[in-house]
Design a protein around this motif. Structure first.
Motif, mmCIF file in Angstrom:
data_model
loop_
_atom_site.group_PDB
_atom_site.id
_atom_site.type_symbol
_atom_site.label_atom_id
_atom_site.label_comp_id
_atom_site.label_asym_id
_atom_site.label_seq_id
_atom_site.Cartn_x
_atom_site.Cartn_y
_atom_site.Cartn_z
ATOM 1 N N ALA A 54 -1.970 -11.326 -0.875
ATOM 2 C CA ALA A 54 -0.981 -10.339 -0.429
ATOM 3 C C ALA A 54 -0.381 -10.748 0.914
ATOM 4 O O ALA A 54 -1.121 -11.040 1.856
ATOM 5 C CB ALA A 54 -1.626 -8.964 -0.317
ATOM 6 N N ASN B 157 0.207 -1.744 -1.166
ATOM 7 C CA ASN B 157 -0.761 -2.845 -1.133
ATOM 8 C C ASN B 157 -2.152 -2.388 -1.575
ATOM 9 O O ASN B 157 -2.868 -3.119 -2.275
ATOM 10 C CB ASN B 157 -0.832 -3.441 0.273
ATOM 11 N N ASP C 250 -3.980 -7.664 -7.606
ATOM 12 C CA ASP C 250 -4.072 -8.946 -6.895
ATOM 13 C C ASP C 250 -5.357 -9.689 -7.253
ATOM 14 O O ASP C 250 -5.342 -10.907 -7.456
ATOM 15 C CB ASP C 250 -4.007 -8.715 -5.381
ATOM 16 N N ARG D 45 1.714 -12.581 -3.614
ATOM 17 C CA ARG D 45 2.601 -11.425 -3.820
ATOM 18 C C ARG D 45 3.167 -10.972 -2.488
ATOM 19 O O ARG D 45 2.422 -10.811 -1.515
ATOM 20 C CB ARG D 45 1.839 -10.265 -4.485
#
Length: 354
Positions: free
Chosen positions: A92, A172, A179, A195
């Motif tokens: 992330a 997130n 993720d 990402r």
């Protein structure tokens, strides 16, 4: 209300994990329970946010929901708490301190294949139930009442509003499981995954791109792999098929707007555009060039006449600082553009001075 909390990140994290009631939430956010009740339950819903639309570069519009000042302050405080709680996955890179489009792009430099995917309606897809469930589940395990109130602070009309300070970190947190699954899938096929918000990238040096992630049809159309699609959909998202791209080494490969064939870099046309603007500024003056710029290059961003339009000089300096961020502050292109801007601005002031 003050916008900054007085406690350390570790203190905020410790208090967050033992929240039991509405009063606890108010104390954590350093507001009164009465203030929290008013903005969540007394103030009419239509008065809590200002709604406006901005044009997208790709066409169409994007709805922005901007909270009124008191709600924005409450969300800013909750954001500080959530930032202390959220532990980002290595993949992330959006909305995370010390990570950026540069750190995201750097992972994919010098690759044979780069596969880009966009998630459709990213923020609106994250609804109230998902946010509430995220707080109730692993690894936070907060109670029903606390999770409901936290979700109410973060959501508007039952969705995550694009424009609220809490929305990026919440997105997130919601994507943490996604993720983890995609990191594992990428590893199984000798790929790298990252990402940035709704923009996902896979890359590899393999001689053939793995079919579990994507395939090229007989007519050259990119089709997302069944394993990848299943993980995205089971995590509550949809792929924007219009923005799915498989880029090969022979092409200009881009990740979050940066070229990555050799190393993260800005596109040449971006630098050419700045040079052209500076040339026009020197020749036609500030006002004429600013008007043409906002009409030709930035009409999608400033289409609403009620929105704040920054000074033209600030816009150009921002573009040049972006180049400095990507290329480095000692780079000759960055220094040359900075020098030219200062020279043109000084000449323009001299011309306008009686």
């Amino acid at each position: 209300m003050s916008i900054r909390l007085s406690k350390t990140p570790q203190e905020l994290r410790n208090e967050f994990l033992v929240l039991k009631s509405r009063d606890d939430i108010a104390r954590l956010l350093e507001i009164t329970t009465e203030q929290l009740n008013f903005h969540l339950y007394v103030l009419p819903s239509y008065k809590r946010y200002k709604v406006f639309e901005i044009s997208k570069k790709s066409g169409g519009t994007r709805q922005i929901l901007a909270p009124i000042s008191p709600i924005k302050i409450i969300q800013e405080k909750l954001k500080q708490v959530l930032d202390s709680v959220y532990r980002p996955k290595p993949s992330a890179h959006g909305f995370i301190a010390e990570r950026s489009i540069v750190t995201n792009a750097r992972l994919h430099k010098k690759r044979r294949y780069i596969f880009n995917i966009d998630l459709e309606d990213f923020f609106p897809t994250i609804h109230f139930g998902r946010v509430r469930g995220m707080f109730m589940g692993n690894p936070y395990f907060l109670g029903d009442e606390v999770s409901t109130i936290l979700a109410q602070i973060c959501c508007h009309n039952k969705i995550l509003p694009q424009g609220a300070p809490t929305s990026p970190v919440i997105s997130n947190m919601i994507c943490a499981r996604l993720d983890a699954k995609l990191q594992q899938l990428a590893k199984e096929h000798n790929c790298t995954y990252s990402r940035y918000a709704d923009d996902m990238t896979f890359s590899t040096t393999r001689s053939k791109f793995p079919s579990a992630l994507a395939n090229l049809s007989d007519i050259g159309q990119v089709e997302i792999g069944s394993q990848l699609l299943a993980i995205i959909e089971e995590n509550g998202f949809k792929v924007n098929s219009k923005k799915t791209r498989l880029q090969m080494r022979q092409q200009r490969q881009e990740v979050t707007g940066l070229t990555v064939n050799r190393y993260p870099n800005v596109q040449r046309r971006y630098i050419k555009q700045i040079r052209a603007i500076l040339h026009a500024w020197a020749k036609f003056g500030l006002n004429s060039t600013a008007q043409r710029y906002f009409e030709k290059y930035a009409s999608h961003k400033y289409s609403d006449p009620k929105r704040y339009r920054p000074p033209f000089q600030k816009v150009i300096l921002g573009k040049i600082e972006f180049i400095g961020m990507i290329k480095g502050k000692t780079n000759s292109v960055y220094l040359d553009l900075l020098h030219k801007t200062e020279h043109v601005a000084q000449s323009d002031r001299s011309r306008c001075t009686p």
